[in-house]
Design a protein around this motif. Structure first.
Motif, PDB file in Angstrom:
ATOM      1  N   VAL A   1       0.792  -1.215  -0.023  1.00  0.00           N
ATOM      2  CA  VAL A   1       0.045   0.003   0.065  1.00  0.00           C
ATOM      3  C   VAL A   1       0.745   1.238  -0.021  1.00  0.00           C
ATOM      4  O   VAL A   1       0.202   2.436   0.075  1.00  0.00           O
ATOM      5  CB  VAL A   1      -0.946  -0.042   1.168  1.00  0.00           C
ATOM      6  N   THR A   2       2.134   1.095   0.000  1.00  0.00           N
ATOM      7  CA  THR A   2       3.042   2.190  -0.216  1.00  0.00           C
ATOM      8  C   THR A   2       4.010   2.328  -1.649  1.00  0.00           C
ATOM      9  O   THR A   2       4.146   1.318  -2.196  1.00  0.00           O
ATOM     10  CB  THR A   2       4.026   2.320   0.878  1.00  0.00           C
ATOM     11  N   MET A   3       4.355   3.573  -1.984  1.00  0.00           N
ATOM     12  CA  MET A   3       5.200   3.761  -2.955  1.00  0.00           C
ATOM     13  C   MET A   3       6.137   4.860  -2.870  1.00  0.00           C
ATOM     14  O   MET A   3       5.659   6.035  -2.052  1.00  0.00           O
ATOM     15  CB  MET A   3       4.255   3.855  -4.191  1.00  0.00           C
ATOM     16  N   THR A   4       7.280   4.742  -2.988  1.00  0.00           N
ATOM     17  CA  THR A   4       8.220   6.072  -2.722  1.00  0.00           C
ATOM     18  C   THR A   4       9.016   5.991  -4.260  1.00  0.00           C
ATOM     19  O   THR A   4       9.516   4.983  -4.781  1.00  0.00           O
ATOM     20  CB  THR A   4       9.318   5.406  -1.640  1.00  0.00           C
ATOM     21  N   LYS A   5       9.168   7.332  -4.590  1.00  0.00           N
ATOM     22  CA  LYS A   5       9.856   7.664  -5.804  1.00  0.00           C
ATOM     23  C   LYS A   5      10.815   8.722  -5.693  1.00  0.00           C
ATOM     24  O   LYS A   5      10.309   9.642  -4.825  1.00  0.00           O
ATOM     25  CB  LYS A   5       8.759   7.987  -6.968  1.00  0.00           C
ATOM     26  N   ILE A   6      11.920   8.793  -6.550  1.00  0.00           N
ATOM     27  CA  ILE A   6      12.545   9.845  -6.872  1.00  0.00           C
ATOM     28  C   ILE A   6      12.452  10.417  -7.679  1.00  0.00           C
ATOM     29  O   ILE A   6      12.640   9.491  -8.930  1.00  0.00           O
ATOM     30  CB  ILE A   6      14.296   9.648  -6.292  1.00  0.00           C
ATOM     31  N   LEU A   7      12.148  11.692  -8.163  1.00  0.00           N
ATOM     32  CA  LEU A   7      11.883  12.299  -9.271  1.00  0.00           C
ATOM     33  C   LEU A   7      12.957  13.495  -9.622  1.00  0.00           C
ATOM     34  O   LEU A   7      13.438  14.041  -8.659  1.00  0.00           O
ATOM     35  CB  LEU A   7      10.588  12.854  -9.531  1.00  0.00           C
ATOM     36  N   VAL A   8      13.326  13.816 -10.999  1.00  0.00           N
ATOM     37  CA  VAL A   8      14.128  14.791 -11.239  1.00  0.00           C
ATOM     38  C   VAL A   8      13.516  15.677 -12.227  1.00  0.00           C
ATOM     39  O   VAL A   8      12.974  15.274 -13.322  1.00  0.00           O
ATOM     40  CB  VAL A   8      15.521  14.446 -12.045  1.00  0.00           C
ATOM     41  N   ASP A   9      13.508  17.002 -11.979  1.00  0.00           N
ATOM     42  CA  ASP A   9      12.996  17.907 -12.790  1.00  0.00           C
ATOM     43  C   ASP A   9      14.228  18.226 -13.781  1.00  0.00           C
ATOM     44  O   ASP A   9      15.319  18.847 -13.555  1.00  0.00           O
ATOM     45  CB  ASP A   9      12.324  19.098 -12.088  1.00  0.00           C
ATOM     46  N   LYS A  10      13.760  18.183 -15.154  1.00  0.00           N
ATOM     47  CA  LYS A  10      14.750  17.983 -16.186  1.00  0.00           C
ATOM     48  C   LYS A  10      15.138  19.460 -16.377  1.00  0.00           C
ATOM     49  O   LYS A  10      16.128  20.164 -17.001  1.00  0.00           O
ATOM     50  CB  LYS A  10      14.387  17.372 -17.381  1.00  0.00           C
ATOM     51  N   GLU A  11      14.261  20.521 -16.104  1.00  0.00           N
ATOM     52  CA  GLU A  11      14.442  22.128 -16.363  1.00  0.00           C
ATOM     53  C   GLU A  11      15.366  22.781 -15.319  1.00  0.00           C
ATOM     54  O   GLU A  11      16.352  23.288 -15.261  1.00  0.00           O
ATOM     55  CB  GLU A  11      13.444  22.822 -16.340  1.00  0.00           C
ATOM     56  N   THR A  12      15.302  22.193 -13.950  1.00  0.00           N
ATOM     57  CA  THR A  12      16.135  22.587 -13.052  1.00  0.00           C
ATOM     58  C   THR A  12      16.987  21.733 -12.328  1.00  0.00           C
ATOM     59  O   THR A  12      17.878  22.206 -11.612  1.00  0.00           O
ATOM     60  CB  THR A  12      14.971  23.119 -11.774  1.00  0.00           C
ATOM     61  N   GLY A  13      17.038  20.685 -12.626  1.00  0.00           N
ATOM     62  CA  GLY A  13      17.839  19.387 -12.043  1.00  0.00           C
ATOM     63  C   GLY A  13      17.451  19.087 -10.495  1.00  0.00           C
ATOM     64  O   GLY A  13      18.193  18.348 -10.099  1.00  0.00           O
ATOM     65  N   VAL A  14      16.484  19.714  -9.952  1.00  0.00           N
ATOM     66  CA  VAL A  14      16.357  19.596  -8.520  1.00  0.00           C
ATOM     67  C   VAL A  14      15.563  18.028  -8.417  1.00  0.00           C
ATOM     68  O   VAL A  14      14.683  17.686  -9.217  1.00  0.00           O
ATOM     69  CB  VAL A  14      15.155  20.726  -8.064  1.00  0.00           C
ATOM     70  N   ASN A  15      16.064  17.359  -7.420  1.00  0.00           N
ATOM     71  CA  ASN A  15      15.389  15.976  -6.956  1.00  0.00           C
ATOM     72  C   ASN A  15      14.399  16.073  -5.929  1.00  0.00           C
ATOM     73  O   ASN A  15      14.589  17.153  -4.989  1.00  0.00           O
ATOM     74  CB  ASN A  15      16.610  14.956  -6.348  1.00  0.00           C
ATOM     75  N   TYR A  16      13.357  15.225  -6.287  1.00  0.00           N
ATOM     76  CA  TYR A  16      12.083  15.330  -5.401  1.00  0.00           C
ATOM     77  C   TYR A  16      11.777  14.009  -4.816  1.00  0.00           C
ATOM     78  O   TYR A  16      12.199  13.005  -5.471  1.00  0.00           O
ATOM     79  CB  TYR A  16      10.865  15.815  -6.170  1.00  0.00           C
TER      80      TYR A  16
END
Length: 65
Positions: free
Chosen positions: A18-33
């Motif tokens: 019931v859980t999900m964890t992701k790391i995303l990268v904004d291609k315009e700024t390079g910031v990881n979320y």
């Protein structure tokens, strides 16, 4: 939408029952979320380093293939 046209790239995904964890990268700024979802609730926050500064990815060639 083609993958190369997307603004965010998924670097990491971990799925549970019931859980999900992701790391995303904004291609315009390079910031990881960091995104975490548990059941029907979720949250998104910038991923921070030890000094409290946002983690920035500067090279993403080939990551969106």
């Amino acid at each position: 939408m083609a993958k190369k046209d997307r603004r965010f790239i998924e670097l990491y995904t971990e799925d549970g029952i019931v859980t999900m964890t992701k790391i995303l990268v904004d291609k315009e700024t390079g910031v990881n979320y960091l995104f975490h979802q548990s059941s029907n609730a979720g949250g998104l926050t910038p991923l921070l380093d030890r000094e409290g500064k946002p983690v920035v990815t500067t090279v993403w060639e080939g990551l969106d293939k």
